[in-house]
Design a protein around this motif. Sequence first.
Motif, PDB file in Angstrom:
ATOM      1  N   VAL A 119       0.679   1.942   1.280  1.00 48.80           N
ATOM      2  CA  VAL A 119      -0.644   1.925   0.160  1.00 48.80           C
ATOM      3  C   VAL A 119       0.209   2.338  -1.047  1.00 48.80           C
ATOM      4  CG1 VAL A 119      -2.630   3.362  -1.021  1.00 48.80           C
ATOM      5  CG2 VAL A 119      -2.143   2.229   1.668  1.00 48.80           C
ATOM      6  N   ARG A 120       1.311   2.968  -0.407  1.00 48.08           N
ATOM      7  CA  ARG A 120       2.230   3.723  -1.797  1.00 48.08           C
ATOM      8  C   ARG A 120       2.936   2.795  -2.778  1.00 48.08           C
ATOM      9  NH1 ARG A 120       4.614   7.438   1.800  1.00 48.08           N
ATOM     10  NH2 ARG A 120       6.360   6.810   1.574  1.00 48.08           N
ATOM     11  N   ASN A 121       3.072   1.628  -1.430  1.00 49.35           N
ATOM     12  CA  ASN A 121       4.631   0.998  -1.979  1.00 49.35           C
ATOM     13  C   ASN A 121       3.543  -0.883  -2.299  1.00 49.35           C
ATOM     14  OD1 ASN A 121       7.600   0.807  -1.603  1.00 49.35           O
ATOM     15  ND2 ASN A 121       6.528   2.259   0.128  1.00 49.35           N
ATOM     16  N   ASP A 122       2.365  -0.149  -2.678  1.00 49.75           N
ATOM     17  CA  ASP A 122       1.015  -1.650  -2.542  1.00 49.75           C
ATOM     18  C   ASP A 122       1.246  -2.983  -2.158  1.00 49.75           C
ATOM     19  OD1 ASP A 122       0.585  -0.487  -5.624  1.00 49.75           O
ATOM     20  OD2 ASP A 122       2.513  -1.218  -6.209  1.00 49.75           O
ATOM     21  N   ILE A 123       1.921  -2.141  -0.434  1.00 52.47           N
ATOM     22  CA  ILE A 123       1.182  -3.944   0.196  1.00 52.47           C
ATOM     23  C   ILE A 123       0.398  -3.265   1.148  1.00 52.47           C
ATOM     24  CG2 ILE A 123       2.412  -4.269   3.153  1.00 52.47           C
ATOM     25  CD1 ILE A 123       5.361  -3.354   1.166  1.00 52.47           C
ATOM     26  N   THR A 124      -0.773  -4.074   1.540  1.00 50.02           N
ATOM     27  CA  THR A 124      -1.971  -3.923   2.162  1.00 50.02           C
ATOM     28  C   THR A 124      -1.599  -3.582   4.036  1.00 50.02           C
ATOM     29  OG1 THR A 124      -3.421  -4.631   0.346  1.00 50.02           O
ATOM     30  CG2 THR A 124      -3.796  -4.853   2.210  1.00 50.02           C
ATOM     31  N   PRO A 125      -2.363  -1.996   3.873  1.00 47.69           N
ATOM     32  CA  PRO A 125      -1.599  -1.965   5.326  1.00 47.69           C
ATOM     33  C   PRO A 125      -2.964  -2.835   6.255  1.00 47.69           C
ATOM     34  CG  PRO A 125      -2.847   0.016   4.483  1.00 47.69           C
ATOM     35  CD  PRO A 125      -2.336  -1.014   3.501  1.00 47.69           C
ATOM     36  N   ILE A 126      -2.900  -3.066   8.124  1.00 45.89           N
ATOM     37  CA  ILE A 126      -4.135  -3.651   8.359  1.00 45.89           C
ATOM     38  C   ILE A 126      -3.762  -2.649   9.531  1.00 45.89           C
ATOM     39  CG2 ILE A 126      -4.791  -5.582   9.353  1.00 45.89           C
ATOM     40  CD1 ILE A 126      -3.325  -7.784   7.762  1.00 45.89           C
ATOM     41  N   LEU A 127      -4.965  -1.954   9.389  1.00 50.32           N
ATOM     42  CA  LEU A 127      -4.956  -1.023  10.681  1.00 50.32           C
ATOM     43  C   LEU A 127      -5.659  -1.354  11.532  1.00 50.32           C
ATOM     44  CD1 LEU A 127      -4.359   2.484  11.416  1.00 50.32           C
ATOM     45  CD2 LEU A 127      -6.734   2.706  10.483  1.00 50.32           C
ATOM     46  N   CYS A 128      -4.876  -1.464  12.739  1.00 48.58           N
ATOM     47  CA  CYS A 128      -5.540  -1.928  14.200  1.00 48.58           C
ATOM     48  C   CYS A 128      -5.668  -1.013  15.317  1.00 48.58           C
ATOM     49  CB  CYS A 128      -4.577  -2.884  15.056  1.00 48.58           C
ATOM     50  SG  CYS A 128      -3.883  -3.780  13.865  1.00 48.58           S
ATOM     51  N   ILE A 129      -6.665  -0.947  15.216  1.00 44.97           N
ATOM     52  CA  ILE A 129      -7.517   0.067  16.070  1.00 44.97           C
ATOM     53  C   ILE A 129      -8.394  -1.153  17.465  1.00 44.97           C
ATOM     54  CG2 ILE A 129      -8.205   2.073  14.529  1.00 44.97           C
ATOM     55  CD1 ILE A 129     -10.444   0.958  14.581  1.00 44.97           C
ATOM     56  N   GLY A 130      -8.347  -0.271  18.280  1.00 44.32           N
ATOM     57  CA  GLY A 130      -8.987  -0.499  19.748  1.00 44.32           C
ATOM     58  C   GLY A 130      -8.735   0.279  21.052  1.00 44.32           C
ATOM     59  N   GLU A 131      -9.809   0.293  22.176  1.00 45.31           N
ATOM     60  CA  GLU A 131      -9.733   0.646  23.445  1.00 45.31           C
ATOM     61  C   GLU A 131      -8.714   0.105  24.025  1.00 45.31           C
ATOM     62  OE1 GLU A 131     -12.325  -0.284  22.078  1.00 45.31           O
ATOM     63  OE2 GLU A 131     -13.110  -1.440  23.853  1.00 45.31           O
TER      64      GLU A 131
END
Length: 260
Positions: A119-131
């Motif tokens: 976010v700080r570097n203006d790049i969109t993180p795609i946060l992967c989550i899952g069990e």
Amino acid sequence: MGNSRKTYIVANWKMNFTPGEASIYLHKLSERVKGARDLQVVLCPSLVSLQPLSLQVSRRQFKLAAQNFYWRDFGAYTGEVAIAQLRGFVDYALVGHSERRHIFCETDKDIREKVAAAVRNDITPILCIGETSDERLMGETDVVIYDQLLGGLSEISKEDIDKVIVAYEPVWAISSTKNARSAAPEEIEDAIKRIRTHISKLYGKNIAEEISVLYGGSVNPSSAAAYLNVEGVDGLLVGGASLIADSFCDIVEIAKGVEK
Ligand code: PEP
């Protein structure tokens, strides 16, 4: 969802294709994938291919994403690549992919720092989550989703949360997992509802409705439509099927035909 959010189709090539092979594959996709309004196709090549592909790619057609990076912006970290060094090459970055969590032992702290660095570097993180499969069998899906959201987003303010995409990727459905099985659309719908409920608790109802949530796990052309039609799903993260041009192009075409 009945609003004008984008649909994302994200190709995770993992550790496949040399830069030369990636270039030939991108050329093939460029000829076949036609863009559409409200559809964003994102390619995640290996780090070594990012710079050459960034010169080749038409950014109106595809965006590029990093599969991994280090969260500090510079310094004495031999062998690492900072996301600050990827500025200009990528618009998105995967963070918290289950292979990074489980094979490379990435912690909640690493993931939190990476989301914040992107976010700080203006790049969109795609946060992967899952069990994992065991966590699901023990009835822990909800708590795992909550912990991973809280862990990944704790540096992200309400002002910045619209710069983050979440991807629900149950580990048991990812094709590289032993005895993987495809998720039923109802299982995905339930998990995505939980994700939006947790986001609502953390950031409020409007943000929970607006944030983009993708699904990933053994998606192929036969299952893509059903998954895209799940309430709350804004796109797909595709691993194995993204390595085959016919399959990936079919998935993109299917996404164009799904009303959101
Ligand atoms: C992934 O690893 O992000 C993924 C979704 O892989 P696959 O589509 O092969 O299950």
